[in-house]
Design an enzyme around this catalytic site. Structure first.
Site, PDB file in Angstrom:
ATOM      1  CG  HIS A 216     -35.127  -6.173   8.649  1.00 24.48           C
ATOM      2  ND1 HIS A 216     -35.501  -6.894   7.526  1.00 24.48           N
ATOM      3  CD2 HIS A 216     -33.885  -6.628   8.989  1.00 24.48           C
ATOM      4  CE1 HIS A 216     -34.525  -7.734   7.205  1.00 24.48           C
ATOM      5  NE2 HIS A 216     -33.535  -7.580   8.066  1.00 24.48           N
ATOM      6  CG  HIS A 255     -31.176 -10.863   6.572  1.00 23.44           C
ATOM      7  ND1 HIS A 255     -30.063 -10.354   7.218  1.00 23.44           N
ATOM      8  CD2 HIS A 255     -31.200 -12.191   6.841  1.00 23.44           C
ATOM      9  CE1 HIS A 255     -29.449 -11.329   7.863  1.00 23.44           C
ATOM     10  NE2 HIS A 255     -30.117 -12.448   7.651  1.00 23.44           N
TER      11      HIS A 255
END
Length: 437
Positions: A216, A255
């Site tokens: 991320h 994710h």
């Protein structure tokens, strides 16, 4: 976790004891360097402010790591791994905790998947350098890197600070140093796998058991529990140091790996392929995000509907991942291995099982063997149920070794429900059309 504990009470109980043992053991493990000390609260007490002395042996931007095992060690190994548990980087009750890597190490020992039981076929690298600032700056802005280092003084004073509100992402006094070490572990595994591939048609699979996770983290800063983009940094390193121009990155975390996505969005030489739960954090990774400019077509995002499981992922692998990799013709495959798609994980709602992760590990190993001389390194990303995380990583090791899966001993089919097959099929067909697969 409770569901799994009901099915494996004795194993889980002993695993908890082993985790507690390994948390203590890792705090004083030699892998952190002879002059590094942990105190009872888990923080480094030396080199907190700058880390310069401890990291004086960091590799330069154009020098390959000198800590690669010998040729004989590499030739015997079938799995090679590094452990960088970031014991000082921790916040109480946070899902991305310092219990995660010790839980995996404990499971590997319990299931006799460590060098102690397997001898030379499983090799742990205890000596590896932190990544240099130049390595990190190949992906992240220098302003971010220097700003994070400077913030360690504040973290030392306060004990913990928040460096990004999204996630949220925290930092302690050791976060900068331990994040460099995590990235360095991945780089060392790239060095080792590449070295082994020069003398073997079947080099060992690499696995970086590291944290903080990385996929991320965007070029300008941290995000979603992630500090530095470990996979992205390793990809640039493989290109720069080893001349491995074409890098294929598979991200099967639940994710979307937005940081990796952004780092290479306009790069035709790095193919980023992400499968993730549709609508999950951080809300990026739409199916029509395919790259930009000369990199158009080298980014493939496949959001899967909630409830997708083993059947969906097997189909995705055969119909999307394999043809994408075959067409791209990579020189190395890197994997953002997130285990938070497991049905027992608390942060999402996919239905992957331990068996799903065995399948992915086994198939990716074969893909690397077929396409790029077996050069492949896995990097730990998410996975927040300690039991399902550790069991799934252990079964990934079995896949690397070519041994049968023991997923049936861990997985409980009774908790699974029907997958949304129609929605999955529609998503797969759309991405195949977009990418002409």
């Amino acid at each position: 976790m409770l569901l799994l504990q009901k099915t494996l009470p004795s194993f889980t109980g002993s695993l908890v004891l082993l985790v507690q043992h390994n948390v203590c053991k890792l705090k004083n493990h030699g892998r952190f360097g002879s002059d590094t000390k942990f105190s009872g609260d888990g923080y480094f007490r030396k080199h907190l402010k700058s880390g310069r002395r401890y990291f004086s042996k960091s590799r330069g931007p154009f020098v390959s790591c000198s800590l690669v095992p010998s040729t004989s060690e590499l030739s015997d190994a079938r799995v090679i791994y590094c452990v960088a548990p970031a014991m000082g980087h921790n916040q109480e009750s946070h899902p991305e905790s310092n219990f995660r890597v010790p839980a995996i190490v404990s499971a590997l020992e319990k299931m006799e998947l460590s060098p102690m039981f397997r001898g030379s076929e499983i090799l742990e690298l205890h000596s590896f350098s932190p990544a240099s600032v130049e390595d990190i700056a190949s992906v992240h802005t220098k302003a971010y890197v220097s700003g994070l280092e400077k913030s360690m003084d504040q973290a030392s004073q306060k004990g913990i600070i928040y460096i990004d509100g999204s996630g949220p992402t925290y930092a302690t006094a050791t976060t900068f140093q331990e994040s460099l070490l995590a990235a360095g572990a991945g780089i060392t595994l790239v060095d080792s796998v590449v070295a082994a591939s020069k003398s073997s048609q079947d080099p060992p699979m690499g696995f970086a058991l590291i944290r903080p996770p990385g996929h991320h983290a965007i070029p300008k800063g941290p995000m979603g529990f992630c500090v530095f983009g470990n996979v992205a940094i390793a990809a640039r390193y493989a290109q720069r140091v080893h001349g491995l121009k074409r890098v294929f990155i598979i991200d099967f975390d639940v994710h979307h790996g937005n940081g990796t996505n952004d780092a290479f969005y306009d790069d035709p030489d790095i193919f980023f392929l992400s499968t993730h739960q549709d609508g999950s954090y951080p809300g990026t990774g739409k199916i029509d995000e395919v790259g930009h400019g000369s990199g158009e077509g080298a980014t493939l995002n496949l959001p899967l509907p909630g409830g997708s499981g083993d059947i969906a992922m097997r189909t995705v692998f055969d119909e999307v991942i394999v043809p994408s990799a075959q067409r791209f013709k990579p020189d190395i495959i890197l994997v953002s291995a997130g285990y938070d798609g497991h049905v027992l994980d608390p942060l999402a709602s996919l239905q992957f099982t331990t068996g799903t992760y065995y399948m992915l590990a086994s198939n990716i190993k074969q893909l690397a063997k077929d396409l790029c001389g077996g050069r492949c390194v896995f990097f730990l990303e998410g996975g927040y149920n300690l039991s399902s995380l550790s069991y799934s990583v252990a079964d990934s090791f079995r896949a690397f070794l070519g041994e049968p899966s023991l997923a049936s001993e861990f997985d409980d089919p009774a908790i699974l429900y029907e997958e949304p097959s129609t929605k999955v099929k529609q998503a797969i067909q759309k991405v195949k059309h977009l990418h002409s697969l």
